[in-house]
Write an enzyme that holds these catalytic residues in place. Structure first.
Site, PDB file in Angstrom:
ATOM      1  CD  GLU A 402      -1.895  -2.504   1.544  1.00 15.65           C
ATOM      2  OE1 GLU A 402      -0.611  -2.727   1.927  1.00 15.65           O
ATOM      3  OE2 GLU A 402      -2.672  -3.389   1.233  1.00 15.65           O
ATOM      4  CD  GLN A 424      -8.031  -6.708  -1.715  1.00 11.67           C
ATOM      5  OE1 GLN A 424      -7.628  -7.126  -0.815  1.00 11.67           O
ATOM      6  NE2 GLN A 424      -7.816  -7.237  -2.818  1.00 11.67           N
ATOM      7  CG  PHE A 425     -11.456  -4.599   2.692  1.00 15.77           C
ATOM      8  CD1 PHE A 425     -12.769  -4.663   3.005  1.00 15.77           C
ATOM      9  CD2 PHE A 425     -10.769  -5.389   1.913  1.00 15.77           C
ATOM     10  CE1 PHE A 425     -13.560  -5.606   2.630  1.00 15.77           C
ATOM     11  CE2 PHE A 425     -11.574  -6.341   1.370  1.00 15.77           C
ATOM     12  CZ  PHE A 425     -12.874  -6.622   2.033  1.00 15.77           C
ATOM     13  CB  ALA A 426     -11.590   2.262   4.031  1.00 15.07           C
ATOM     14  CG  PHE A 428      -6.308  -3.388   4.291  1.00 11.74           C
ATOM     15  CD1 PHE A 428      -5.940  -3.713   5.361  1.00 11.74           C
ATOM     16  CD2 PHE A 428      -6.884  -4.063   3.121  1.00 11.74           C
ATOM     17  CE1 PHE A 428      -6.826  -5.185   5.731  1.00 11.74           C
ATOM     18  CE2 PHE A 428      -7.579  -5.153   3.562  1.00 11.74           C
ATOM     19  CZ  PHE A 428      -7.418  -5.832   4.824  1.00 11.74           C
ATOM     20  CG  HIS A 469     -11.752  -7.039   6.244  1.00 15.34           C
ATOM     21  ND1 HIS A 469     -11.031  -7.918   7.152  1.00 15.34           N
ATOM     22  CD2 HIS A 469     -11.281  -7.191   4.918  1.00 15.34           C
ATOM     23  CE1 HIS A 469     -10.467  -8.469   6.299  1.00 15.34           C
ATOM     24  NE2 HIS A 469     -10.273  -8.018   5.301  1.00 15.34           N
TER      25      HIS A 469
END
Ligand SMILES: Cc1ncc(C[n+]2csc(CCOP(=O)(O)OP(=O)(O)O)c2C)c(N)n1
Length: 663
Positions: A402, A424-426, A428, A469
């Site tokens: 990231e 991919q998910f906030a 991260f 998540h």
């Protein structure tokens, strides 16, 4: 005396080039010697010395073309002087004056200049390496056969950013020269406590990357090896790791000294001084005469003194509040594209996908980067089918890196391209937090450089996905000046706002609540259109109270009101959190006199608190009741559905509305 460095005289370098290398090394040395005097006189505040390391900056810079980007660190004065950056501008920069590069907003070498193709560091050292990836990616996509060089130290090479940047560069075959100056110490920490392989160059093997060890004090070796490799990389694009063995002969910065360095090591390296040894070599060869030496020195000292005069005579900066506030974001003339009247009933997720696809068609320089976004179409299928339409160069699967990918987005922007990164998910975003809040957010304010990057943030709870998540972490970012934060609640808005976010040259965090992806439908305009960032929407007109919300919580509000038919509420969907549409908020509060602010995030330090404070400060006389906040529990967000429902503020909303009505 003979040189302590072996110069290979077989190298067929012209005499004029040999002398040019010498003169270029002499310049930063003489500037530094002057700076050390000024430091002792209290005329400058801090100095990070590169004495003894000049051969690396000079050799690398002179081996590259002038229009090839270089990303230096805090000891690379020679990069700036070899690119002929006017000295008075450097001196002004160090004195925090207007002729510097940051309007007094940042110090030392923390700046870039597109004019000289130099992109300076932020204090955090490592993110610089990922920026080089982005610059190199843009070079590759433009097919311009340019190489890019980035510097770091033996200390910086311990950071995760080093690993991520090298990994990405290798997987993508990016034309980057990763130049590590192994100068023995990172502040007071010796290399032996910094890494546990023999040479930093050994790390190249792990990344499937060619690497070389170069004597960093030998200007001829540095210059000829980098020249040879740069030519080869232009022909055959690939990253190369270069470890320059050298030594930091002075303290980390002048005040800290070198007491912790054994004297014999200092003596050893002092004898290997890159300038003195090369001088000896050139004199012995009959290339450098006393006459030439004197003329070089006189010319450089004269230049230093003249430019110092200019900088010292320059007025101090007079603070101007408006300029400071206005420079946080790049000014941008929003162009409205009105939606077509033809509409189609689609889901939230389809609207985002559609908006992104139209933006890819409109901007040929737009690149999408993210984990699993290519063949797989992203975990939420937003980019499903994009690979076939736009190709692998523009729809890029990324390694799980990231931090490097955010930094690469910034590098793409610096080199004239746009990017959308799918986090991919906030959740991260925490692994890419540093480049978001320090590189992207502060860029325009620090050195007037845009950061044309959109980060898509699939977020939010209510889907049984647990603490990592489900977070809605917008407040981590709304607090950082320089970022725009958009958070739509409806498909029509999501599509138009995403188009605007991509058009906007400023960094935008685009929050997409995943609970809405497949549950919320709307008649959405077909084709390309934009929706202005920074404007709230009034969803319902009413007089009893104002209810302010955004994202999935907007739907909580609408649902609650379905069961409270006797309450007439003015419902505001903020749509953008930064910049915030305070006008719409204040107008409504002045009309109704009562307010509830609803957010999905846990209470403390969230948007609701700040909106509430703004209302108290600006509309106090109009209030008939205390401003009420509704938010989720002060716990991480749990997985099990009953626990999650208890966590979410939704269950407390109806009562809060009723209580406020009865106040
Ligand atoms: C992320 C981060 N951690 C710590 C620091 C503090 N710091 C600044 S420079 C430095 C040493 C860097 O060593 P190295 O990369 O070897 O470069 P050198 O100073 O030796 O040229 C440290 C610890 C920082 N700037 N950023």
């Amino acid at each position: 005396m003979s040189p302590k460095i072996e110069y290979n005289s077989n190298k067929n370098i012209e005499k004029s080039v040999l002398l040019n290398l010498y003169k270029n090394m002499l310049k930063p040395r003489l500037i530094e010697e002057k700076m050390l005097i000024l430091l002792r006189q209290g005329k400058i505040s801090k100095w990070f010395s590169g004495i003894g390391q000049e051969a690396i900056s000079i050799g690398v810079t002179l081996a590259l073309e002038k229009d090839e980007y270089i990303l230096p660190m805090h000891r690379n004065l020679g990069v700036f002087t070899a690119r002929n950056v006017p000295l008075y501008r450097l001196f002004s920069q160090w004195q925090g004056k207007m002729n510097g590069f940051t309007k007094g907003r940042d110090r030392s070498f923390h700046f870039g200049t597109q004019e000289y193709n130099i992109i300076g560091m932020i204090s955090h050292l490592g993110p610089q390496l990922g920026v080089a990836d982005g610059i190199a990616l843009a070079n590759t996509l433009k097919g311009n056969n340019k190489v890019c060089a980035v510097f770091t130290g033996d200390g910086g090479a311990s950071e995760g950013d080093f690993h991520e940047a090298l990994n990405v560069a290798s997987v993508w075959s990016l034309p980057v020269l990763f130049c590590v100056e192994n100068n023995g110490y990172g502040l007071s920490t010796p290399s032996s406590e910094q890494f546990n392989c023999k040479d930093i160059a050994d790390k190249g093997i792990g990344y499937g990357m060619e690497s070389h060890i170069i004597d960093g004090n030998n200007i001829l070796e540095v210059y000829s090896k980098v020249d040879e490799l740069a030519k080869s990389v232009r022909e055959n694009p690939r990253p190369i790791l270069l470890e320059f063995k050298t030594f930091r002969i002075r303290g980390h910065e002048e005040a800290s000294g070198t007491k912790y360095v054994p004297q014999d090591i200092l003596d050893f390296w002092a004898a290997k001084d890159p300038l003195e040894n090369y001088q000896e070599y050139l004199i012995n060869k009959g290339i450098l005469t006393q006459e030439i030496e004197i003329s070089y020195k006189e010319e450089i000292v004269h230049e230093i003194n003249e430019h110092l005069k200019l900088a010292f005579n320059e007025e101090k900066i007079v603070p101007d509040l408006e300029t400071e506030i206005n420079d946080v974001y790049k000014a941008y003339d929003y162009q409205e594209v009105i939606p077509l009247s033809t509409k189609k009933r689609i889901r939230f997720v389809d609207a985002i996908s559609d908006g992104l696809k139209h933006a890819m068609e409109k901007h040929h320089d737009l690149v999408i980067m993210g984990q699993d976004v290519a063949e797989y179409g992203g975990v939420f299928k937003i980019t499903d089918g994009f690979l076939d339409i736009f190709g692998r160069e523009r729809v890029r699967n990324t390694p799980i890196c990231e931090s490097a990918i955010v930094a690469a987005g910034y590098g793409l922007s610096i080199n004239g391209m746009k990017s959308v990164m799918e986090m991919q998910f906030a959740d991260f975003a925490s692994s890419g937090f540093n480049p978001i809040v320090n590189l992207l957010a502060k860029s325009h304010y620090r050195w007037s450089e845009k950061a044309d990057v959109v980060i898509r943030m699939p977020c939010g709870g209510g889907v049984g996905a647990g603490p990592f998540h489900s977070q809605t972490n917008e407040a981590w970012f709304t607090k950082t000046p320089g970022l725009k934060v958009v958070y739509p609640a409806f498909p029509q808005d999501a599509k138009g706002l995403l188009a605007s976010a991509i058009n906007d040259p400023n960094p935008v965090l685009f929050f997409e609540h995943k609970g809405l992806y497949r549950s919320i439908y709307q008649e959405v305009s077909e084709g390309y259109y934009t929706t202005e960032i920074g404007k709230a929407a009034i969803l319902k007109e009413g007089n009893d109270m104002t209810i302010i919300s955004y994202g999935a919580a907007v739907h909580w509000v609408l649902e609650s009101l379905e069961n409270l038919k006797d309450i007439s509420a003015n419902v505001i969907d903020l749509r953008t959190l930064q910049p915030l549409d305070v006008e719409t908020i204040y107008k409504s509060v002045k009309k109704t006199g009562k307010v509830i602010v609803v957010q999905e995030d846990s209470m403390f330090g969230g948007i609701a608190s700040d909106v509430s404070a703004l209302i108290n400060e600006n509309c106090f006389e109009y209030l008939d009741a205390p401003v009420k906040r509704v938010a989720s529990l002060e716990t991480p967000i749990p997985f099990q559905s009953d626990l999650e429902q208890q966590y979410l503020g939704k269950s407390t909303l109806t009562k809060a509305i009723q209580d406020l009505q009865n106040y």
